[in-house]
Every structure is written in structure tokens, then in C-alpha cells.
Design a protein around this motif. Structure first.
Motif, PDB file in Angstrom:
ATOM      1  N   THR A  83       0.826  -1.208   0.000  1.00 57.70           N
ATOM      2  CA  THR A  83       0.000   0.000   0.000  1.00 57.70           C
ATOM      3  C   THR A  83       0.859   1.257   0.000  1.00 57.70           C
ATOM      4  O   THR A  83       2.018   1.241   0.406  1.00 57.70           O
ATOM      5  CB  THR A  83      -0.930   0.044   1.230  1.00 57.70           C
ATOM      6  N   GLU A  84       0.254   2.335  -0.453  1.00 55.10           N
ATOM      7  CA  GLU A  84       0.901   3.634  -0.328  1.00 55.10           C
ATOM      8  C   GLU A  84       0.207   4.376   0.810  1.00 55.10           C
ATOM      9  O   GLU A  84      -0.747   3.871   1.406  1.00 55.10           O
ATOM     10  CB  GLU A  84       0.858   4.407  -1.638  1.00 55.10           C
ATOM     11  N   GLU A  85       0.690   5.552   1.106  1.00 57.15           N
ATOM     12  CA  GLU A  85       0.077   6.341   2.176  1.00 57.15           C
ATOM     13  C   GLU A  85      -1.415   6.478   1.907  1.00 57.15           C
ATOM     14  O   GLU A  85      -1.827   6.644   0.778  1.00 57.15           O
ATOM     15  CB  GLU A  85       0.730   7.723   2.273  1.00 57.15           C
ATOM     16  N   GLY A  86      -2.207   6.369   2.929  1.00 54.06           N
ATOM     17  CA  GLY A  86      -3.650   6.439   2.778  1.00 54.06           C
ATOM     18  C   GLY A  86      -4.293   5.085   2.585  1.00 54.06           C
ATOM     19  O   GLY A  86      -5.509   4.968   2.549  1.00 54.06           O
ATOM     20  N   GLY A  87      -3.469   4.046   2.436  1.00 55.36           N
ATOM     21  CA  GLY A  87      -3.998   2.693   2.367  1.00 55.36           C
ATOM     22  C   GLY A  87      -4.392   2.204   0.993  1.00 55.36           C
ATOM     23  O   GLY A  87      -4.984   1.136   0.858  1.00 55.36           O
ATOM     24  N   LYS A  88      -4.085   2.941  -0.070  1.00 52.23           N
ATOM     25  CA  LYS A  88      -4.423   2.491  -1.420  1.00 52.23           C
ATOM     26  C   LYS A  88      -3.519   1.321  -1.814  1.00 52.23           C
ATOM     27  O   LYS A  88      -2.302   1.385  -1.683  1.00 52.23           O
ATOM     28  CB  LYS A  88      -4.274   3.619  -2.435  1.00 52.23           C
ATOM     29  N   VAL A  89      -4.132   0.238  -2.311  1.00 51.10           N
ATOM     30  CA  VAL A  89      -3.384  -0.946  -2.727  1.00 51.10           C
ATOM     31  C   VAL A  89      -2.712  -0.663  -4.065  1.00 51.10           C
ATOM     32  O   VAL A  89      -3.366  -0.293  -5.035  1.00 51.10           O
ATOM     33  CB  VAL A  89      -4.306  -2.183  -2.847  1.00 51.10           C
ATOM     34  N   VAL A  90      -1.375  -0.846  -4.090  1.00 54.54           N
ATOM     35  CA  VAL A  90      -0.620  -0.583  -5.320  1.00 54.54           C
ATOM     36  C   VAL A  90       0.071  -1.843  -5.857  1.00 54.54           C
ATOM     37  O   VAL A  90       0.684  -1.810  -6.914  1.00 54.54           O
ATOM     38  CB  VAL A  90       0.421   0.539  -5.117  1.00 54.54           C
ATOM     39  N   GLY A  91      -0.029  -2.940  -5.113  1.00 50.29           N
ATOM     40  CA  GLY A  91       0.598  -4.179  -5.560  1.00 50.29           C
ATOM     41  C   GLY A  91       0.411  -5.284  -4.544  1.00 50.29           C
ATOM     42  O   GLY A  91      -0.186  -5.081  -3.487  1.00 50.29           O
ATOM     43  N   VAL A  92       0.952  -6.448  -4.897  1.00 47.74           N
ATOM     44  CA  VAL A  92       0.930  -7.607  -4.004  1.00 47.74           C
ATOM     45  C   VAL A  92       2.259  -8.337  -4.153  1.00 47.74           C
ATOM     46  O   VAL A  92       2.771  -8.469  -5.269  1.00 47.74           O
ATOM     47  CB  VAL A  92      -0.229  -8.570  -4.368  1.00 47.74           C
ATOM     48  N   VAL A  93       2.814  -8.794  -3.033  1.00 43.54           N
ATOM     49  CA  VAL A  93       4.011  -9.636  -3.051  1.00 43.54           C
ATOM     50  C   VAL A  93       3.595 -10.998  -2.522  1.00 43.54           C
ATOM     51  O   VAL A  93       2.991 -11.100  -1.451  1.00 43.54           O
ATOM     52  CB  VAL A  93       5.150  -9.055  -2.192  1.00 43.54           C
ATOM     53  N   LEU A 111      -7.487 -11.921  -2.258  1.00 38.33           N
ATOM     54  CA  LEU A 111      -7.814 -10.597  -2.807  1.00 38.33           C
ATOM     55  C   LEU A 111      -7.859  -9.566  -1.686  1.00 38.33           C
ATOM     56  O   LEU A 111      -8.553  -9.777  -0.682  1.00 38.33           O
ATOM     57  CB  LEU A 111      -9.177 -10.617  -3.485  1.00 38.33           C
ATOM     58  N   PRO A 112      -7.151  -8.459  -1.857  1.00 40.92           N
ATOM     59  CA  PRO A 112      -7.314  -7.361  -0.898  1.00 40.92           C
ATOM     60  C   PRO A 112      -8.736  -6.806  -1.005  1.00 40.92           C
ATOM     61  O   PRO A 112      -9.323  -6.779  -2.093  1.00 40.92           O
ATOM     62  CB  PRO A 112      -6.295  -6.321  -1.373  1.00 40.92           C
ATOM     63  N   VAL A 113      -9.275  -6.373   0.118  1.00 37.35           N
ATOM     64  CA  VAL A 113     -10.618  -5.791   0.163  1.00 37.35           C
ATOM     65  C   VAL A 113     -10.468  -4.317   0.534  1.00 37.35           C
ATOM     66  O   VAL A 113      -9.777  -3.973   1.493  1.00 37.35           O
ATOM     67  CB  VAL A 113     -11.513  -6.513   1.195  1.00 37.35           C
ATOM     68  N   THR A 114     -11.130  -3.477  -0.249  1.00 37.82           N
ATOM     69  CA  THR A 114     -11.016  -2.037  -0.020  1.00 37.82           C
ATOM     70  C   THR A 114     -12.380  -1.411   0.252  1.00 37.82           C
ATOM     71  O   THR A 114     -13.421  -1.967  -0.095  1.00 37.82           O
ATOM     72  CB  THR A 114     -10.392  -1.337  -1.254  1.00 37.82           C
ATOM     73  N   GLU A 115     -12.309  -0.265   0.879  1.00 38.87           N
ATOM     74  CA  GLU A 115     -13.495   0.572   1.081  1.00 38.87           C
ATOM     75  C   GLU A 115     -13.056   1.992   0.760  1.00 38.87           C
ATOM     76  O   GLU A 115     -12.107   2.504   1.392  1.00 38.87           O
ATOM     77  CB  GLU A 115     -14.001   0.459   2.516  1.00 38.87           C
ATOM     78  N   GLU A 116     -13.680   2.573  -0.238  1.00 36.47           N
ATOM     79  CA  GLU A 116     -13.282   3.893  -0.728  1.00 36.47           C
ATOM     80  C   GLU A 116     -11.791   3.909  -1.062  1.00 36.47           C
ATOM     81  O   GLU A 116     -11.060   4.819  -0.683  1.00 36.47           O
ATOM     82  CB  GLU A 116     -13.651   4.973   0.290  1.00 36.47           C
ATOM     83  N   GLU A 117     -11.348   2.844  -1.746  1.00 31.54           N
ATOM     84  CA  GLU A 117      -9.975   2.650  -2.212  1.00 31.54           C
ATOM     85  C   GLU A 117      -8.950   2.453  -1.100  1.00 31.54           C
ATOM     86  O   GLU A 117      -7.749   2.471  -1.356  1.00 31.54           O
ATOM     87  CB  GLU A 117      -9.545   3.796  -3.144  1.00 31.54           C
ATOM     88  N   ARG A 118      -9.369   2.257   0.139  1.00 31.49           N
ATOM     89  CA  ARG A 118      -8.464   2.066   1.269  1.00 31.49           C
ATOM     90  C   ARG A 118      -8.532   0.608   1.713  1.00 31.49           C
ATOM     91  O   ARG A 118      -9.615   0.060   1.893  1.00 31.49           O
ATOM     92  CB  ARG A 118      -8.849   2.994   2.425  1.00 31.49           C
ATOM     93  N   LEU A 119      -7.374  -0.026   1.899  1.00 29.89           N
ATOM     94  CA  LEU A 119      -7.304  -1.421   2.318  1.00 29.89           C
ATOM     95  C   LEU A 119      -7.948  -1.594   3.692  1.00 29.89           C
ATOM     96  O   LEU A 119      -7.582  -0.916   4.646  1.00 29.89           O
ATOM     97  CB  LEU A 119      -5.842  -1.877   2.366  1.00 29.89           C
ATOM     98  N   VAL A 120      -8.927  -2.509   3.777  1.00 34.95           N
ATOM     99  CA  VAL A 120      -9.608  -2.759   5.049  1.00 34.95           C
ATOM    100  C   VAL A 120      -9.630  -4.240   5.429  1.00 34.95           C
ATOM    101  O   VAL A 120      -9.993  -4.593   6.543  1.00 34.95           O
ATOM    102  CB  VAL A 120     -11.058  -2.208   5.057  1.00 34.95           C
ATOM    103  N   GLY A 121      -9.258  -5.120   4.507  1.00 32.93           N
ATOM    104  CA  GLY A 121      -9.280  -6.548   4.806  1.00 32.93           C
ATOM    105  C   GLY A 121      -8.688  -7.345   3.657  1.00 32.93           C
ATOM    106  O   GLY A 121      -8.205  -6.778   2.680  1.00 32.93           O
ATOM    107  N   ILE A 122      -8.727  -8.660   3.819  1.00 25.42           N
ATOM    108  CA  ILE A 122      -8.249  -9.553   2.770  1.00 25.42           C
ATOM    109  C   ILE A 122      -9.093 -10.811   2.789  1.00 25.42           C
ATOM    110  O   ILE A 122      -9.565 -11.232   3.856  1.00 25.42           O
ATOM    111  CB  ILE A 122      -6.747  -9.859   2.928  1.00 25.42           C
ATOM    112  N   ILE A 123      -9.330 -11.374   1.622  1.00 28.22           N
ATOM    113  CA  ILE A 123     -10.089 -12.622   1.514  1.00 28.22           C
ATOM    114  C   ILE A 123      -9.224 -13.635   0.796  1.00 28.22           C
ATOM    115  O   ILE A 123      -8.754 -13.383  -0.322  1.00 28.22           O
ATOM    116  CB  ILE A 123     -11.394 -12.448   0.717  1.00 28.22           C
TER     117      ILE A 123
END
Length: 133
Positions: free
Chosen positions: A41-51, A103-115
Motif C-alpha cells: 500500500t501507499e500512504e492512505g492505504g491504497k493498494v498498489v501491488g501484491v508480493v 484478494l485485498p478488500v477495499t473501502e473507498e480505495e483504502r485497504l480494510v481486509g483480505i479474503i
């Protein structure tokens, strides 16, 4: 299952890393947390990738030192995420179509969980643990 949404089965809190995190540190986090992948994630919690474990193994196989690599060096930059309102049936289809485990789970583009696939399976065999919003 038709009524379940991402928010009902996602795991939280979710562990993530920033772009500049050491690949070695991510590997240790995966091993300690028994995860097979981690959102970046970047600042603000936006998902930008996965490792994933495989990304780390491939880097080592190419002769790269994990201590000298950052998450940004090895992450999949085309990370797919879903919104908290996404139906689980759609999530299953995405996982099948793309051949992915989590899959990352977002709310308003911010990471909040994972499934992960195991979270969906758990919701099927232990429906009393599903948290409806």
C-alpha cells in the motif's frame, strides 16, 4: 452464499507493507503470519501491488538478494482488489478466472481486509462465524 459480501468473510486487520519495505522483511512477515502473500500500500492505504511467496522465491532464483530488494522491486503492480460490497460469488469467479489465492478488500480505495480462498471455504462450513454488516 448468494447474500454474502466481501465484508462478511474478509479477514481483518490485514497486514500490509509499503513500497520501500525490504523483500526480506516481507518474507519474514509471511513466514511468521503463515500468509502466502501481502498487499503493498501507499500512504492512505491504497493498494498498489501484491508480493507473494512465489515472487520472493523467483527473485532468489534469479540470484537476487532479498535484503537488497524492496517490495516495489518484486511486487505484482497489477493487483486486483474488491470492494467490501462485492458479492462472494463474484469474488470466487475472479479467483477462478485469474488463478489467484487472495484478494485485498477495499473501502473507498483504502485497504480494510483480505479474503483468501480458505476464508470463503470456512464461511461455507462454519456459517455461524460469518459477520454480517
Amino acid at each position: 452464499m448468494n447474500k454474502l459480501k466481501a465484508a462478511d468473510v474478509m479477514m481483518r486487520p490485514v497486514v500490509s507493507a509499503k513500497r520501500q519495505a525490504s523483500a526480506r522483511d516481507i518474507a519474514l512477515q509471511l513466514l511468521n503470519g503463515l500468509y502466502s502473500g501481502m498487499p503493498i500500500t501507499e500512504e492512505g492505504g491504497k493498494v498498489v501491488g501484491v508480493v507473494t511467496e512465489l515472487d520472493l522465491i523467483n527473485a532468489a532464483l534469479e540470484g537476487k538478494e532479498l535484503t537488497k530488494l524492496s517490495a516495489e522491486d518484486i511486487m505484482n503492480k497489477e493487483a486486483i482488489s474488491v470492494d467490501v460490497e462485492t458479492p462472494v460469488t463474484e469474488i470466487i469467479n475472479i479467483m477462478k478466472e485469474k488463478g489467484i489465492i487472495r484478494l485485498p478488500v477495499t473501502e473507498e480505495e483504502r485497504l480494510v481486509g483480505i479474503i483468501a480462498r480458505c476464508d470463503i471455504l470456512k464461511s461455507l462450513i462454519e456459517p455461524e462465524f460469518v459477520t454480517y454488516m
